[in-house]
Design a protein around this motif. Structure first.
Motif, mmCIF file in Angstrom:
data_model
loop_
_atom_site.group_PDB
_atom_site.id
_atom_site.type_symbol
_atom_site.label_atom_id
_atom_site.label_comp_id
_atom_site.label_asym_id
_atom_site.label_seq_id
_atom_site.Cartn_x
_atom_site.Cartn_y
_atom_site.Cartn_z
ATOM 1 N N ARG A 135 -6.379 7.216 3.682
ATOM 2 C CA ARG A 135 -6.611 7.308 5.124
ATOM 3 C C ARG A 135 -7.971 7.933 5.450
ATOM 4 N NH1 ARG A 135 -1.705 6.087 7.752
ATOM 5 N NH2 ARG A 135 -0.597 4.756 6.253
ATOM 6 N N ARG A 324 -3.746 0.243 4.469
ATOM 7 C CA ARG A 324 -2.293 0.103 4.423
ATOM 8 C C ARG A 324 -1.860 -0.735 3.229
ATOM 9 N NH1 ARG A 324 -2.806 0.313 10.198
ATOM 10 N NH2 ARG A 324 -3.002 -1.958 10.434
ATOM 11 N N ASP A 327 -1.898 1.442 0.157
ATOM 12 C CA ASP A 327 -0.727 2.325 0.128
ATOM 13 C C ASP A 327 0.523 1.580 -0.322
ATOM 14 O OD1 ASP A 327 -2.199 4.500 0.947
ATOM 15 O OD2 ASP A 327 -1.729 4.265 3.070
ATOM 16 N N ARG A 328 0.631 0.292 0.031
ATOM 17 C CA ARG A 328 1.820 -0.490 -0.335
ATOM 18 C C ARG A 328 1.723 -1.072 -1.742
ATOM 19 N NH1 ARG A 328 1.046 -2.951 4.694
ATOM 20 N NH2 ARG A 328 0.341 -4.800 3.556
#
Length: 454
Positions: A135, A324, A327-328
């Motif tokens: 982030r 994102r 992160d996944r």
């Protein structure tokens, strides 16, 4: 104020400071004509205002990173912003062009503290915000992209309304704002190295730093042909200093750059290699396409600037989506997909050998922004995961130097391909080289694996 809010404000301050380097790299281009007129310079001389900034940034980033590792990133960041503010407040009063170039070099040195310091602080800020490191890295990446994109627009307005002096003065409030935000909201530095000045200097590997910095300066000056007629001498001197640097680092107990440790860190080396190759492909388009659109298609420079904006805009949009996705799915998958998209975008640029239609150019520049956003943030996160925590500052500095090496490599090759004319035929040859570089970048991405903790 809650910890996540404080961390968010600290990241905003770091992002603002980090954006100053790409902002000042790009907005100076619009002031070259004015500087030539004010100081009565020829074309070759005035470009030193760009060269001084470029060389200082590329050579200074690893040194600033090591200082952040040793003495604290928050402290170094604030010192760098203070240097920028003071330099830019005094630069408009320069009595001659030499002082303008010195001011640009000092500004580059100050802004070079920002990115390595930010990377060192990312871990603490992520823990404070109870989030992943992707982030804050994503926000910093968006600031970098935005700074480079708006530079020509901001620079054009400032020069037309005030003059070249405004390009320095605008940095004063920005640097001071970044300084005070980070001072107020960033976490304090942990205990770092202490001791007498003599001890600190003895352990600083001054000969190694001088050899590294001197070698980088000579290499970049040779590649840029900064001193016509001396290119091969500069490159030969760079090679000699590289040999001395390697000997020094391998024989000194506390080296500036631990070459043995770096050699054993395969993931980090692959990140560097991949980022050099990626930067070379990207800057082929970023530097080569505007020339093609102006000279072969006949577009006005202002129109070309507008045609290039979708690249930066799409990159800013894609970056949070890529965060994102990391992160996944992890860094490696996003990196591989990004390189595949880079290859697709590079292949699509071949269409410009047939048409310069406005809608086509807009679509292609927007398409190029997709891999720029995704590969950049994946590479940033790959760097963060691959570098040892105590060496993240210098690792981040070398990472930024890789960007400059890739950009300069692209510039040199563009000069070769456009040497006999800026036309669609030569652009087609450049696209083929870009595709070859994409293929090698893809192999590097496949080979990368996340570094296992020791």
């Amino acid at each position: 104020m809650s910890n996540p809010s404080r961390a968010g404000l600290a990241v905003a301050g770091l992002s603002l400071g980090t954006s100053l380097n790409p902002l000042n790299s790009s907005m100076i281009a619009v002031a070259l004509v004015v500087l030539r007129e004010d100081f009565r310079l020829d074309v070759a001389t005035v470009t030193w205002v760009i060269t001084a900034f470029y060389i200082t940034s590329a050579a200074g980033q690893p040194l600033m990173g090591r200082l952040a590792d040793r003495f604290g990133p928050r402290r170094l960041f604030m010192l760098g912003m203070a240097l920028v503010a003071v330099t830019c407040a005094l630069a408009p009063f320069s009595p001659n062009f030499v002082f303008v170039c010195i001011a640009r070099a000092l500004m580059a040195l100050g802004t070079a503290t920002a990115y390595p310091s930010a990377v060192v602080m990312v871990g603490a800020l992520a823990r404070q915000a109870n989030s992943t490191s992707t982030r804050p890295l994503g926000r910093i990446q968006m600031a970098n992209t935005s700074g480079a994109a708006v530079g020509p627009v901001v620079g054009g307005l400032l020069v037309s309304l005030v003059g070249w002096e405004a390009l320095f003065l605008i940095n004063v409030p920005l640097a001071l704002a970044a300084l005070f935000i980070v001072r107020r909201f960033a976490p304090a530095d942990h205990a770092r190295e202490q001791g007498s000045v003599a001890t600190l200097l003895r352990d600083s590997d001054i000969p190694g730093i001088l050899a590294f910095t001197g070698g980088m300066v000579l290499l970049l000056m040779g590649l840029l042909n900064a001193l016509p007629g001396l290119r091969w001498g500069l490159l030969g001197g760079a090679m000699a200093l590289a040999v001395l640097f390697a000997w020094r680092e391998l024989s000194f107990g506390k080296p500036f750059l631990d070459l043995r440790l770096l050699g054993r860190n395969r993931p980090l080396l692959l990140v560097y290699l991949g980022f050099v190759l990626f930067s070379c492909v990207y800057y082929f388009a970023f530097f080569g396409l505007p020339q093609l659109l102006q000279e072969a298609a006949g577009y006005d420079p202002g129109v070309v600037g507008g045609l290039m904006l979708p690249l930066a805009a799409m990159s800013v949009v894609i970056t949070p989506l890529a965060v994102r996705a990391i992160d996944r799915s992890g860094v490696r998958r996003v990196l591989i997909v990004g390189v595949v998209l880079l290859t697709v975008a590079a292949a699509a640029l071949w269409l410009l050998t047939a048409s310069f239609a406005v809608l086509l150019v807009l679509a292609l520049t927007a398409l190029m922004g997709v891999p720029y956003g995704s590969v950049s943030i994946a590479s940033n996160q790959g760097l963060y995961l691959s570098a040892a925590p105590q060496d993240r500052g210098v690792a981040a500095g070398i990472f930024q130097t890789c960007r400059y090496v890739g950009a300069i490599g692209a510039t040199v090759m563009i000069g070769i391909f456009y040497g006999d004319g800026v036309n669609q035929e030569n652009w087609g040859r450049m696209v083929l080289v870009m595709l070859g570089l994409c293929a090698v970048t893809f192999v590097v991405a496949l080979l990368w694996r996340e570094r296992k903790a020791a």
